[in-house]
Design a protein around this motif. Sequence first.
Motif, PDB file in Angstrom:
ATOM      1  N   LEU A 343       1.628   5.190   6.156  1.00 21.64           N
ATOM      2  CA  LEU A 343       1.318   3.953   6.876  1.00 21.64           C
ATOM      3  C   LEU A 343       0.114   3.228   6.291  1.00 21.64           C
ATOM      4  CD1 LEU A 343       2.726   2.610   9.335  1.00 21.64           C
ATOM      5  CD2 LEU A 343       3.456   4.931   8.884  1.00 21.64           C
ATOM      6  N   GLU A 344      -0.829   3.962   5.704  1.00 21.77           N
ATOM      7  CA  GLU A 344      -1.976   3.299   5.097  1.00 21.77           C
ATOM      8  C   GLU A 344      -1.534   2.344   3.984  1.00 21.77           C
ATOM      9  OE1 GLU A 344      -3.274   6.712   7.341  1.00 21.77           O
ATOM     10  OE2 GLU A 344      -1.727   6.454   5.813  1.00 21.77           O
ATOM     11  N   ASP A 345      -0.474   2.710   3.270  1.00 23.10           N
ATOM     12  CA  ASP A 345       0.047   1.821   2.232  1.00 23.10           C
ATOM     13  C   ASP A 345       0.613   0.535   2.830  1.00 23.10           C
ATOM     14  OD1 ASP A 345      -0.638   3.799   0.469  1.00 23.10           O
ATOM     15  OD2 ASP A 345       1.409   4.367  -0.074  1.00 23.10           O
ATOM     16  N   VAL A 346       1.214   0.647   4.008  1.00 22.93           N
ATOM     17  CA  VAL A 346       1.732  -0.553   4.687  1.00 22.93           C
ATOM     18  C   VAL A 346       0.580  -1.482   5.035  1.00 22.93           C
ATOM     19  CG1 VAL A 346       2.969  -1.426   6.708  1.00 22.93           C
ATOM     20  CG2 VAL A 346       3.727   0.688   5.610  1.00 22.93           C
ATOM     21  N   TYR A 347      -0.489  -0.923   5.616  1.00 28.11           N
ATOM     22  CA  TYR A 347      -1.619  -1.749   6.038  1.00 28.11           C
ATOM     23  C   TYR A 347      -2.254  -2.475   4.849  1.00 28.11           C
ATOM     24  CZ  TYR A 347      -1.323   1.380  10.110  1.00 28.11           C
ATOM     25  OH  TYR A 347      -0.885   2.110  11.181  1.00 28.11           O
ATOM     26  N   GLU A 348      -2.262  -1.824   3.686  1.00 28.11           N
ATOM     27  CA  GLU A 348      -2.927  -2.389   2.516  1.00 28.11           C
ATOM     28  C   GLU A 348      -2.007  -3.264   1.662  1.00 28.11           C
ATOM     29  OE1 GLU A 348      -4.447   0.903   0.339  1.00 28.11           O
ATOM     30  OE2 GLU A 348      -5.688   1.652   1.996  1.00 28.11           O
ATOM     31  N   SER A 349      -0.755  -3.341   2.026  1.00 28.89           N
ATOM     32  CA  SER A 349       0.230  -3.981   1.150  1.00 28.89           C
ATOM     33  C   SER A 349       0.166  -5.500   1.136  1.00 28.89           C
ATOM     34  CB  SER A 349       1.644  -3.557   1.557  1.00 28.89           C
ATOM     35  OG  SER A 349       1.981  -4.093   2.839  1.00 28.89           O
ATOM     36  N   ILE A 374       6.006   4.098  15.897  1.00 31.34           N
ATOM     37  CA  ILE A 374       5.221   3.284  16.828  1.00 31.34           C
ATOM     38  C   ILE A 374       4.157   2.484  16.077  1.00 31.34           C
ATOM     39  CG2 ILE A 374       3.538   3.427  18.701  1.00 31.34           C
ATOM     40  CD1 ILE A 374       5.210   5.785  19.796  1.00 31.34           C
ATOM     41  N   ARG A 375       3.472   3.132  15.128  1.00 30.07           N
ATOM     42  CA  ARG A 375       2.444   2.436  14.353  1.00 30.07           C
ATOM     43  C   ARG A 375       3.056   1.325  13.502  1.00 30.07           C
ATOM     44  NH1 ARG A 375      -0.442   7.010  11.120  1.00 30.07           N
ATOM     45  NH2 ARG A 375      -1.699   5.265  10.324  1.00 30.07           N
ATOM     46  N   LEU A 376       4.246   1.573  12.950  1.00 30.94           N
ATOM     47  CA  LEU A 376       4.907   0.549  12.133  1.00 30.94           C
ATOM     48  C   LEU A 376       5.313  -0.648  12.992  1.00 30.94           C
ATOM     49  CD1 LEU A 376       5.993  -0.220   9.327  1.00 30.94           C
ATOM     50  CD2 LEU A 376       8.132   0.956   9.929  1.00 30.94           C
TER      51      LEU A 376
END
Length: 580
Positions: A343-349, A374-376
């Motif tokens: 998920l950290e990669d999603v936030y930074e993408s 849920i986080r996504l």
Amino acid sequence: MLDLTFKLDETSDNPLYMQIYSYIRGEIASGRIRPETKLPSIRFLAASFGISRTPIALAYEQLVAEGYVKSKPRSGLYAAQLEPYTPAPAAEWHAAFAASGSAFDRLQPRISEPGTDSGASPTEADFGHVRQPYAAAGTGSGASPAGPVFGRAQSLYALPGTGSNASPAGPVSGNAQPPVTAPGTVSDASPHRTTQPHGTGTVPVSPPRAYHASPDEPVSYDFGYGSIDLASFPFHKWRRLMNRCFWPENRKVFLYGDLQGEPELRVEIASYLRQIRGVHCTPEQIIIGAGTYHSLDLLFQLLRDEVKTIASEDAVNAGTKALLGQHGFECRPLRLEADGIKLEDVYESGAQAVYVTPSHQFPFGMTLSAGKRIRLLKWAQEQQAYIIENDYDGEFRYGGKPIPSLQGLDNGGRVVYVGTFSKVLTPSFRISYLVLPPMLLERFRLMRHSYDQLASPILQKTLQLFMQAGDFERHMRKMRSLYQRKRDILLQAIRQHMPEDMEVIGADSGLHILIRMHNGLDEAQLIARAKQAGVAVYPTSTYALVPGLVPPSTVLLGFGGLSAEHIREGIVRLADVWRD
């Protein structure tokens, strides 16, 4: 010890294990069962309710599979950490998914593991397989034939000089776009002829597919991913229903058809998705397509005005990679862990959309955990981004219920659901579907695309009749049981003939597995030696978004189209040619 006080209704059509699952899931999701709370043992809970252990074990198994519960070796089962999130409509989703238990049970074969008594109940020790590597015979009773290889915190890749936190593509937020492979590309590990003799010269042949052998290849045992069991297809029933298309009242199917797909079929698909996959939609939200890539092409047209960057799992099939490039999207790779994307990669993408296969990641087979789902969803709501959920074979799960869809948890119209009938029926029908949220549906109706309806109205009508008659449900039940038996035979053959240090990845679901060898051979050598023995296995490198960054010595084996005898014989040949 936690006291689970709720009443089971043994007169309900909803199975006991689904009642237990739904209650515990709701308590964890609401926070009433706090993270790290130890759950009662199977034996204790069975005694408290005065029922057998099997319903408790099945409920726990489903909770572990979805990530609501985690197993700690030699300790027990504990509630997982979830972020606050209210699925919408929450009550409706719980009711629909609970009700889907009875529908699913009509389709589900008896759950058993290879080599066990089908009537035996799982114990808490059995739940360790969701995080433990598979090892062949001789590793002890804790080994599971179906467990993912990677630990929950581990990176998917084992490359020199990289730790578990190393990024496969450098900083995900950088501006460099990973190269997008053209459709049909095959890795160097899988050489194929591009011409064939014809008189005194040569003529070009069709480009090879990366998931099954071409007719001119000398292959006796094809472990191709794209094959299914055609011998079990109900040809007689299908022909009888297709003949009804020639009746006078049905002759409209010989015209172009509805741009969105035949309305009667969309009604059947909406009902099926609600009951079996937990998808919330109306028939009006469904767009029929002529295969997954046709559906994705339409979706990318609808997204291109507001989406410039798409983040995707860093292993994805070649057709999707090609479409991303053709539509000009900048693509950000998302690293894979044992419980799905990082998920950290999603936030930074910096992406405006994410492409995922959450129920059964392709090709590695992991499931996106409840906490990450849920986080996504929260990220998508906060960023007003879209989640593209490709549920390409979510029906074929062999250890409990299929994992419910991500779309069914969405409360903001941020998830686009993509499905296909290629695996459950046959790929030649070319029938797929999108479930569009309201905003994208409005764009479709405003004709902000160049889409045309390419799925045959005749086949759409036949499928509608097939589903209405209950034949689709019966066929699903038959095929799930058949493919589970084939999966079990494959794993038994691997345990019997392969070395003890090899690993099996992603055997809980779907129609393929991955094998990782530790015999000093790389992917190309494994494929080449297999081909010399008349066996076709397939590369995993072709699915990498970042070329060259792939798990070492790992190949793909599909089993859907092979007979039990050919599965056994093919594994024997592979074991022989892959010896050190």
